[in-house]
Design a protein around this motif. Structure first.
Motif, PDB file in Angstrom:
ATOM      1  N   MET A  80       6.530  10.666  -5.775  1.00  0.00           N
ATOM      2  CA  MET A  80       7.037   9.967  -4.564  1.00  0.00           C
ATOM      3  C   MET A  80       6.027   9.693  -3.287  1.00  0.00           C
ATOM      4  O   MET A  80       5.912   8.699  -2.897  1.00  0.00           O
ATOM      5  CB  MET A  80       8.066  10.970  -3.850  1.00  0.00           C
ATOM      6  CG  MET A  80       8.822  10.306  -2.873  1.00  0.00           C
ATOM      7  SD  MET A  80       9.656   8.852  -3.200  1.00  0.00           S
ATOM      8  CE  MET A  80      10.797   8.284  -1.949  1.00  0.00           C
ATOM      9  N   THR A  81       4.944  10.620  -3.454  1.00  0.00           N
ATOM     10  CA  THR A  81       3.936  10.300  -2.069  1.00  0.00           C
ATOM     11  C   THR A  81       3.242   9.255  -2.450  1.00  0.00           C
ATOM     12  O   THR A  81       2.518   8.386  -1.684  1.00  0.00           O
ATOM     13  CB  THR A  81       3.277  11.736  -2.133  1.00  0.00           C
ATOM     14  OG1 THR A  81       4.161  12.887  -1.654  1.00  0.00           O
ATOM     15  CG2 THR A  81       2.156  11.666  -0.769  1.00  0.00           C
ATOM     16  N   GLY A  82       2.973   9.267  -3.954  1.00  0.00           N
ATOM     17  CA  GLY A  82       1.940   8.228  -4.391  1.00  0.00           C
ATOM     18  C   GLY A  82       2.605   6.630  -3.905  1.00  0.00           C
ATOM     19  O   GLY A  82       1.708   5.824  -3.760  1.00  0.00           O
ATOM     20  N   ALA A  83       3.891   6.593  -4.174  1.00  0.00           N
ATOM     21  CA  ALA A  83       4.426   5.270  -4.046  1.00  0.00           C
ATOM     22  C   ALA A  83       4.400   4.834  -2.563  1.00  0.00           C
ATOM     23  O   ALA A  83       4.400   3.900  -2.140  1.00  0.00           O
ATOM     24  CB  ALA A  83       6.066   5.281  -4.493  1.00  0.00           C
TER      25      ALA A  83
ATOM     26  N   LEU B  94      -0.240  -1.545   0.589  1.00  0.00           N
ATOM     27  CA  LEU B  94       0.130  -2.928   0.348  1.00  0.00           C
ATOM     28  C   LEU B  94       0.544  -3.733   1.535  1.00  0.00           C
ATOM     29  O   LEU B  94       0.078  -4.739   1.750  1.00  0.00           O
ATOM     30  CB  LEU B  94       1.357  -2.988  -0.821  1.00  0.00           C
ATOM     31  CG  LEU B  94       1.661  -4.145  -1.265  1.00  0.00           C
ATOM     32  CD1 LEU B  94       0.530  -5.043  -1.994  1.00  0.00           C
ATOM     33  CD2 LEU B  94       2.945  -4.335  -2.188  1.00  0.00           C
ATOM     34  N   SER B  95       1.536  -2.881   2.494  1.00  0.00           N
ATOM     35  CA  SER B  95       1.703  -3.770   3.573  1.00  0.00           C
ATOM     36  C   SER B  95       0.535  -3.967   4.588  1.00  0.00           C
ATOM     37  O   SER B  95       0.419  -5.054   5.063  1.00  0.00           O
ATOM     38  CB  SER B  95       2.689  -2.679   4.242  1.00  0.00           C
ATOM     39  OG  SER B  95       3.902  -2.417   3.670  1.00  0.00           O
ATOM     40  N   ALA B  96      -0.460  -2.794   4.822  1.00  0.00           N
ATOM     41  CA  ALA B  96      -1.357  -3.075   5.725  1.00  0.00           C
ATOM     42  C   ALA B  96      -2.407  -4.247   5.088  1.00  0.00           C
ATOM     43  O   ALA B  96      -2.923  -5.178   5.829  1.00  0.00           O
ATOM     44  CB  ALA B  96      -2.358  -1.769   5.689  1.00  0.00           C
TER      45      ALA B  96
ATOM     46  N   VAL C 291       2.256   6.037  -0.578  1.00  0.00           N
ATOM     47  CA  VAL C 291       0.822   5.733  -0.059  1.00  0.00           C
ATOM     48  C   VAL C 291       0.671   3.995  -0.526  1.00  0.00           C
ATOM     49  O   VAL C 291      -0.083   3.325   0.262  1.00  0.00           O
ATOM     50  CB  VAL C 291      -0.197   6.586  -0.698  1.00  0.00           C
ATOM     51  CG1 VAL C 291      -1.630   6.193  -0.531  1.00  0.00           C
ATOM     52  CG2 VAL C 291       0.002   7.816   0.116  1.00  0.00           C
ATOM     53  N   ALA C 292       1.127   3.742  -1.688  1.00  0.00           N
ATOM     54  CA  ALA C 292       0.749   2.405  -2.189  1.00  0.00           C
ATOM     55  C   ALA C 292       1.511   1.527  -1.136  1.00  0.00           C
ATOM     56  O   ALA C 292       1.176   0.134  -1.249  1.00  0.00           O
ATOM     57  CB  ALA C 292       1.222   2.300  -3.624  1.00  0.00           C
TER      58      ALA C 292
END
Length: 153
Positions: free
Chosen positions: A1-4, A11-13, A6-7
């Protein structure tokens, strides 16, 4: 869940950065000192601040009678070729306007002095060689013509 998570944040940034850069890319902006009046406390209040100035010997070419379009390019820069074409066409269209293309790698002292951080970088100089407009990225033809209109007054 944490990896998703962060991704998703990365991606947003990246998307926001890309949209901001696309919006600002190639926009000819007035230089900070161009025509700005001095503030209280400065010497010669009411005068204008000096802007960066380029001489013909620094450019290796004569300045235009009315304005000069200076382009900093690099060897493997694809947008530089399109910018060369646009600026060349504008210089041919408008009397008294010269186009000077400089290899950024061969003019490192100027690149450092003028804080050129990417190519193409386009500078619009008035008849005296003062920088009045600046763009990082490939400007549109209509924007170059409009910037010249402001510089030639």
């Amino acid at each position: 869940m944490t990896g998703a998570l962060v991704a998703l944040v990365v991606l947003s940034a990246a998307t926001v950065f890309g949209l901001v850069r696309r919006h600002r890319d190639g926009v000819l902006r007035a230089t900070p000192a161009a025509g700005r009046a001095r503030k209280d406390g400065d010497d010669h209040v009411g005068d204008t601040l000096p802007s960066e100035e380029l001489r013909a010997d620094e450019l290796g070419a004569e300045l235009g009678a009315k304005a000069t379009l200076v382009q900093f390019s690099s060897a493997f820069c694809a947008p530089c070729r399109a910018t060369r074409r646009v600026l060349g066409e504008v210089a041919e269209m408008v009397d008294g306007v010269a186009h000077v293309e400089l290899d950024a790698e061969a003019h490192l002292e100027l690149v450092r002095r003028l804080n050129v951080v990417r190519t193409p970088t386009v500078l619009v100089l008035d008849e005296a060689g003062r920088i009045v407009r600046r763009a990082a990225g490939a400007p549109r033809k209509a924007d170059v013509i409009a910037a010249l209109g402001a510089a030639i007054r």
